[in-house]
Design a protein around this motif. Structure first.
Motif, mmCIF file in Angstrom:
data_model
loop_
_atom_site.group_PDB
_atom_site.id
_atom_site.type_symbol
_atom_site.label_atom_id
_atom_site.label_comp_id
_atom_site.label_asym_id
_atom_site.label_seq_id
_atom_site.Cartn_x
_atom_site.Cartn_y
_atom_site.Cartn_z
ATOM 1 N N GLN A 79 5.367 5.823 -0.928
ATOM 2 C CA GLN A 79 5.910 5.123 0.226
ATOM 3 C C GLN A 79 4.831 4.227 0.802
ATOM 4 O OE1 GLN A 79 7.448 7.761 3.163
ATOM 5 N NE2 GLN A 79 7.746 6.174 4.710
ATOM 6 N N ALA A 80 5.199 2.997 1.105
ATOM 7 C CA ALA A 80 4.211 2.051 1.618
ATOM 8 C C ALA A 80 3.604 2.567 2.909
ATOM 9 C CB ALA A 80 4.859 0.691 1.842
ATOM 10 N N TYR A 81 2.280 2.500 2.990
ATOM 11 C CA TYR A 81 1.595 2.943 4.198
ATOM 12 C C TYR A 81 1.738 1.881 5.271
ATOM 13 C CZ TYR A 81 -1.695 5.313 7.182
ATOM 14 O OH TYR A 81 -2.257 5.975 8.233
ATOM 15 N N THR A 133 0.838 -1.193 0.000
ATOM 16 C CA THR A 133 0.000 0.000 0.000
ATOM 17 C C THR A 133 0.870 1.238 0.000
ATOM 18 O OG1 THR A 133 -0.096 0.059 2.396
ATOM 19 C CG2 THR A 133 -1.823 -1.161 1.266
ATOM 20 N N PHE A 134 0.270 2.353 -0.278
ATOM 21 C CA PHE A 134 1.000 3.600 -0.446
ATOM 22 C C PHE A 134 0.417 4.672 0.437
ATOM 23 C CE2 PHE A 134 3.646 2.880 -4.204
ATOM 24 C CZ PHE A 134 3.319 1.569 -4.378
ATOM 25 N N ASN A 143 -8.949 2.374 -11.625
ATOM 26 C CA ASN A 143 -7.654 2.885 -12.055
ATOM 27 C C ASN A 143 -7.682 4.397 -12.220
ATOM 28 O OD1 ASN A 143 -6.526 0.218 -12.359
ATOM 29 N ND2 ASN A 143 -7.698 0.035 -14.261
ATOM 30 N N TRP A 144 -6.505 5.012 -12.057
ATOM 31 C CA TRP A 144 -6.426 6.467 -12.232
ATOM 32 C C TRP A 144 -6.956 6.884 -13.599
ATOM 33 C CZ3 TRP A 144 -6.089 8.432 -7.777
ATOM 34 C CH2 TRP A 144 -5.183 8.001 -6.811
ATOM 35 N N ASP A 171 -0.007 1.525 -7.188
ATOM 36 C CA ASP A 171 0.160 2.930 -7.572
ATOM 37 C C ASP A 171 -0.722 3.872 -6.759
ATOM 38 O OD1 ASP A 171 -2.339 2.337 -8.580
ATOM 39 O OD2 ASP A 171 -1.920 2.994 -10.635
ATOM 40 N N GLY A 172 -1.396 3.327 -5.737
ATOM 41 C CA GLY A 172 -2.225 4.168 -4.880
ATOM 42 C C GLY A 172 -3.680 4.217 -5.276
#
Length: 259
Positions: A46-48, A2-3, A134-135, A127-128
């Motif tokens: 950054q991984a959450y 995760t991000f 998807n974005w 990718d968050g």
């Protein structure tokens, strides 16, 4: 994986629907300003890390992140209720956590511990974006990016991310039926070209026009009434519009009313 996206928003309050059928989808509600919070949308994600078990009485950025991820579990039935994105773990957050836990077969105690964290993390792509959205589905269809809206591209992306988590809840409530996003963010120029409302929620990235193949639009509307969406267009058209205008400090607008 995760991000981390640190997200914050204004304290939420329940509101009543606008009794104005002529009000266009996405228009500005009277007397309310924007309520955007700070962002952390770094170039290198950054991984959450959920560093603690979260429960009622806790506060902080990790509580805000939890609230964003369970926001689609705001109610059991049609209710103009939303999960406050205020970083304070109160009864509303606990109730949403319980609904999320029950939906995913977890112990529904309203406490966000390792098992709940793991399930929340499983709903996020590397990718968050989220597991089923998807974005690119939310990009402005003319430019293919998040630029040119009413707020910065970073804020649009964060608003779209918040919308995705509510859509994940809606998808689950519809029996895991795939949801197609026909229109997400719109730039000011593109919105004008297609005749969109001058202050459409699409301009902020907080709205989506949906199609759910094999599911009646009225059913989509009814399930969306439980997901904390504060903007819902009538279900008698060929798609379902949803938005989270109350997160921006706007009045609620359910065009068809509670059904």
């Amino acid at each position: 994986m995760t991000f981390l996206f640190r997200s914050a928003g204004g304290r939420s309050v329940d509101s009543r629907p606008l009794d104005r059928r002529s009000m266009l989808r996405g228009t500005l509600a009277v007397g309310a300003g924007l309520a955007f919070g700070p962002l952390l949308l770094s170039g290198t994600a950054q991984a959450y890390s959920w560093s603690r078990t979260l429960k009622q009485g806790d506060s902080g950025a990790d509580v805000t992140e939890l609230q964003i991820r369970v926001a689609g579990w705001a109610a059991d039935s049609a209710s103009q209720t939303r999960v406050g994105l205020d970083g304070d773990f109160g009864p509303g957050t606990a109730a949403a956590v319980k609904r999320f836990q029950a939906a995913y077969g977890l112990d529904d105690d309203g406490v966000a511990g390792p098992n709940t964290h793991a399930k929340l993390n499983a709903l996020e792509q590397s990718d968050g974006s989220t597991a089923h959205f998807n974005w690119s589905e939310f990009y402005d269809q003319a430019s293919g990016n998040f630029n040119g809206g009413k707020v910065s591209a970073a804020q649009v992306k964060e608003n779209a991310r918040r919308c995705m988590y509510k859509l994940e809840a809606l998808r689950k409530k519809l029996g895991d039926k795939p949801i197609t996003v026909n229109s997400g963010f719109r730039s000011i120029a593109h919105n004008a070209d297609i005749g969109g409302a001058s202050d459409s929620m699409h301009l902020y990235g907080t709205a989506a026009d949906l199609d759910v193949p094999g599911v009646a639009t009225k059913t989509v509307y009814q399930k969306a009434e439980t997901c904390g969406f504060s903007g819902l267009e009538r279900y008698t058209v060929d798609h379902q519009h949803v938005d989270s205008r109350a997160d921006l400090g706007r009045d609620w607008w359910w065009e068809s009313g509670t059904i």
